[in-house]
Design an enzyme around this catalytic site. Structure first.
Site, PDB file in Angstrom:
ATOM      1  N   LYS A 103       0.838  -1.216   0.000  1.00 44.97           N
ATOM      2  CA  LYS A 103       0.000   0.000   0.000  1.00 44.97           C
ATOM      3  C   LYS A 103       0.866   1.256   0.000  1.00 44.97           C
ATOM      4  O   LYS A 103       0.638   2.178  -0.777  1.00 44.97           O
ATOM      5  CB  LYS A 103      -0.899  -0.002   1.239  1.00 44.97           C
ATOM      6  CG  LYS A 103      -1.471   1.371   1.589  1.00 44.97           C
ATOM      7  CD  LYS A 103      -2.389   1.337   2.761  1.00 44.97           C
ATOM      8  CE  LYS A 103      -1.911   1.826   4.084  1.00 44.97           C
ATOM      9  NZ  LYS A 103      -1.342   3.139   4.258  1.00 44.97           N
ATOM     10  N   ASN A 104       1.859   1.295   0.877  1.00 45.17           N
ATOM     11  CA  ASN A 104       2.624   2.529   1.044  1.00 45.17           C
ATOM     12  C   ASN A 104       3.611   2.777  -0.089  1.00 45.17           C
ATOM     13  O   ASN A 104       4.233   3.830  -0.157  1.00 45.17           O
ATOM     14  CB  ASN A 104       3.335   2.545   2.406  1.00 45.17           C
ATOM     15  CG  ASN A 104       2.344   2.746   3.541  1.00 45.17           C
ATOM     16  OD1 ASN A 104       1.165   3.033   3.299  1.00 45.17           O
ATOM     17  ND2 ASN A 104       2.803   2.589   4.769  1.00 45.17           N
ATOM     18  N   ARG A 109      -4.944  10.506   3.891  1.00 43.15           N
ATOM     19  CA  ARG A 109      -3.968  11.593   3.976  1.00 43.15           C
ATOM     20  C   ARG A 109      -2.955  11.540   2.840  1.00 43.15           C
ATOM     21  O   ARG A 109      -2.423  12.573   2.435  1.00 43.15           O
ATOM     22  CB  ARG A 109      -3.249  11.541   5.311  1.00 43.15           C
ATOM     23  CG  ARG A 109      -4.184  11.588   6.488  1.00 43.15           C
ATOM     24  CD  ARG A 109      -3.424  11.438   7.756  1.00 43.15           C
ATOM     25  NE  ARG A 109      -2.427  12.491   7.843  1.00 43.15           N
ATOM     26  CZ  ARG A 109      -2.656  13.705   8.291  1.00 43.15           C
ATOM     27  NH1 ARG A 109      -3.841  14.022   8.739  1.00 43.15           N
ATOM     28  NH2 ARG A 109      -1.704  14.602   8.305  1.00 43.15           N
ATOM     29  N   CYS A 128      -5.591  13.058  12.850  1.00 44.36           N
ATOM     30  CA  CYS A 128      -6.217  11.748  12.686  1.00 44.36           C
ATOM     31  C   CYS A 128      -5.932  10.902  13.917  1.00 44.36           C
ATOM     32  O   CYS A 128      -5.260  11.362  14.851  1.00 44.36           O
ATOM     33  CB  CYS A 128      -5.774  11.057  11.406  1.00 44.36           C
ATOM     34  SG  CYS A 128      -4.227  10.199  11.521  1.00 44.36           S
ATOM     35  N   ARG A 146      -0.102  14.877  12.635  1.00 47.08           N
ATOM     36  CA  ARG A 146       0.444  14.662  11.303  1.00 47.08           C
ATOM     37  C   ARG A 146       0.531  15.917  10.424  1.00 47.08           C
ATOM     38  O   ARG A 146      -0.090  15.986   9.365  1.00 47.08           O
ATOM     39  CB  ARG A 146      -0.319  13.538  10.593  1.00 47.08           C
ATOM     40  CG  ARG A 146      -0.326  12.257  11.394  1.00 47.08           C
ATOM     41  CD  ARG A 146      -1.008  11.114  10.687  1.00 47.08           C
ATOM     42  NE  ARG A 146      -0.189  10.517   9.660  1.00 47.08           N
ATOM     43  CZ  ARG A 146      -0.535   9.456   8.948  1.00 47.08           C
ATOM     44  NH1 ARG A 146      -1.689   8.889   9.148  1.00 47.08           N
ATOM     45  NH2 ARG A 146       0.259   8.968   8.026  1.00 47.08           N
ATOM     46  N   ASP A 150       4.214   1.021  12.032  1.00 43.80           N
ATOM     47  CA  ASP A 150       3.048   0.325  11.471  1.00 43.80           C
ATOM     48  C   ASP A 150       2.951  -1.125  11.943  1.00 43.80           C
ATOM     49  O   ASP A 150       1.978  -1.818  11.625  1.00 43.80           O
ATOM     50  CB  ASP A 150       3.079   0.375   9.934  1.00 43.80           C
ATOM     51  CG  ASP A 150       2.883   1.788   9.402  1.00 43.80           C
ATOM     52  OD1 ASP A 150       2.543   2.681  10.198  1.00 43.80           O
ATOM     53  OD2 ASP A 150       3.065   1.989   8.183  1.00 43.80           O
ATOM     54  N   ARG A 200      -8.533  -0.377   4.339  1.00 45.31           N
ATOM     55  CA  ARG A 200      -7.567   0.565   3.755  1.00 45.31           C
ATOM     56  C   ARG A 200      -6.234  -0.140   3.479  1.00 45.31           C
ATOM     57  O   ARG A 200      -5.507   0.263   2.567  1.00 45.31           O
ATOM     58  CB  ARG A 200      -7.278   1.726   4.717  1.00 45.31           C
ATOM     59  CG  ARG A 200      -8.375   2.750   4.871  1.00 45.31           C
ATOM     60  CD  ARG A 200      -7.859   3.943   5.662  1.00 45.31           C
ATOM     61  NE  ARG A 200      -6.612   4.399   5.107  1.00 45.31           N
ATOM     62  CZ  ARG A 200      -5.554   4.808   5.812  1.00 45.31           C
ATOM     63  NH1 ARG A 200      -5.596   4.845   7.118  1.00 45.31           N
ATOM     64  NH2 ARG A 200      -4.446   5.179   5.214  1.00 45.31           N
TER      65      ARG A 200
END
Ligand SMILES: CC(=O)N[C@H]1[C@@H](OP(=O)(O)OP(=O)(O)OC[C@H]2O[C@@H](n3ccc(=O)[nH]c3=O)[C@H](O)[C@@H]2O)O[C@H](CO)[C@@H](O)[C@@H]1O
Ligand SMILES: C=C(OP(=O)(O)O)C(=O)O
Length: 435
Positions: free
Chosen positions: A22-23, A93, A117, A122, A306, A398
């Protein structure tokens, strides 16, 4: 309302395959806005809600985007608009990552200010500092950030106060089309930064040093679409590694890249988990008894924030007292209350938590407070007495593709249900799995 229901007590066994990261894919899709000619073909793209969101942002900006069979094809060669509204930035974001490419290619960008959030405030001051150093004028007002540059961005020397992943990515993308060379110091070293730099270089960019603390970007006049494969998701891989370890199971996590996971592997080994490098990935074998350890989250190659909540679930099962210190985000302990509802013995002391284990975790109804917290609660449910019902699945969606289905594939008693589905009573659905 949708829920994941898990019944504790099954050892996990078998093979689970990791998706594209994802990132990595979110900045790569944003970077495809840099191409003024040709299409980009991005492969190994996971079917995550965040990917649909970034695709929507690009379509809103005027790019053609097709997503099929884990491939995203982007044509950004037409005229683009420059505004990313709040409806997208609020959902995700990472939408702010279109700012660098838009500014570099079109000379302006207007992006809604991301609010706070669940894991912290952030801010994006380091992104903006980088754009300003390259000649952009930034104005903030009415909930938007407006960035504008007369002519092209200029290469600059930029030192980040903190190795922010997003700031490194945004500045890298902006600098790729700037006049002259940009040197970015104290930048993030995450594998996802290397993936982004590889993609931009395949588009015709000139980036050196990605993966180290200093990146040099020689700006080029234009970039063209390119084909790119996304790297495997190290956080999804890590989550399944914890699933194997917490249940005392034996699971091959297919696609896990050992070099991306060194800090996690070291900590899990310290806890007594056996981890074997195989040709296809990492095999994880859980021990009879897990040992307590201390963890401090840090930018890569340190221990990833994470993975913090998933490791908290694992440490709840370890013998002794463990401490986790969160240094990356100031408020990433929302899941502690939820673990307490499952009888987890955890105390918060400033930016650290103290965990006493091994406890008798009990199934309860708990809410995912962010995507990793949601995954961690499911992991705790795998070893809890009775049924754990996890709500707020939009967070899990997500970052995880078919999370419950993949866990079921390696032997978990787990179901995803819609609560008002009268045909499948919640508890029965799970018990039927083992009938
Ligand atoms: C889509 C994506 O890739 N998300 C990851 C990315 O988020 P993201 O890119 O948002 O994370 P950053 O590395 O930027 O943030 C780390 C810390 O720096 C602070 N900060 C950041 C930028 C800035 O301009 N000013 C500032 O103060 C943040 O508030 C936070 O406390 O890296 C995080 C840290 O590894 C991961 O948890 C996220 O999963
Ligand atoms: C915090 C995360 O993601 P994001 O930056 O997209 O919120 C995450 O992936 O754990």
């Amino acid at each position: 309302m949708e829920k994941i229901i898990v019944r504790g007590g099954q050892k996990l066994n078998g093979t689970v395959k990791v998706e594209g990261a994802k990132n990595a894919v979110l900045p790569v899709i944003a970077a495809s806005l840099l191409a003024s000619e040709d299409k980009s073909i991005i492969c190994d793209v996971p079917t995550l809600s965040d990917v649909y969101t970034i695709n929507e942002v690009l379509r809103h900006l005027g790019a053609d985007v097709h997503f099929e069979n884990n491939q995203v094809i982007v044509d950004a060669s037409k005229e683009l608009s420059t505004e990313a509204p709040f409806e997208y930035v609020r959902k995700m974001r990472a939408s702010v990552l279109v700012m660098g490419p838009l500014l570099a290619r079109l000379g302006r960008a207007r992006v809604a200010l991301p609010g706070g959030c669940a894991i912290g405030s952030r801010p994006i001051d380091q992104h903006l500092k980088g754009f300003e150093a390259m000649g952009a004028v930034i104005k903030v007002g009415n909930g938007f950030i407006d960035a504008e540059v007369k002519g092209r961005l200029q290469g600059a020397k930029i030192y980040l106060d903190f190795p922010s992943v997003g700031a490194t990515e945004n500045i890298l993308m902006a600098a790729a089309l700037a006049d002259g060379t940009t040197t970015l110091e104290n930048c993030a070293k995450e594998p996802e930064i290397v993936d982004l730099a590889n993609y931009i270089n395949a588009m015709g960019g000139k980036i050196r040093g990605a993966g180290t603390g200093t990146i040099r970007i020689e700006g080029v006049k234009e970039l063209t679409g390119a084909k790119h494969n996304i790297i495997p998701d190290r956080i999804e891989a890590g989550t399944f590694m914890v699933a194997a370890a917490i249940t005392g199971g034996n699971v091959l996590v297919q696609g896990a890249v050992p070099e991306h996971l060194a800090s996690l592997v070291a900590k899990m080994e310290e806890m007594g988990v056996e981890i074997i490098e195989e040709a296809e990935g990492l095999r994880v074998i859980g021990p009879e008894e897990l040992k307590a350890v201390d963890i401090k989250t840090m930018p890569h190659p340190g221990f990833p924030t994470d993975m913090q909540s998933q490791m908290m679930a694992l440490l709840l099962q370890a013998k002794g007292t463990s401490m986790i210190t969160e240094t990356v985000f100031e408020n990433r302990f929302m899941h502690v209350e939820e673990f307490r509802r499952m009888n987890g013995e955890i105390k918060i002391e400033g930016r650290s938590v103290i965990i006493n284990g091994p406890g008798e975790l009990q199934g309860a109804e708990v809410a995912a407070t962010d995507l990793r917290a949601g995954a961690a609660l499911v992991l705790a449910g795998l070893v809890s007495d009775g049924y754990t019902r996890v709500t707020e699945l939009k967070h899990i969606d997500r970052g995880y593709v078919n999370f419950h289905g993949k866990l079921a594939g390696i032997g978990a008693s787990i179901e995803r249900i819609t609560e008002n589905d009268q045909t499948i009573p919640a508890a029965k659905a799970v018990s039927d799995l083992n009938a």
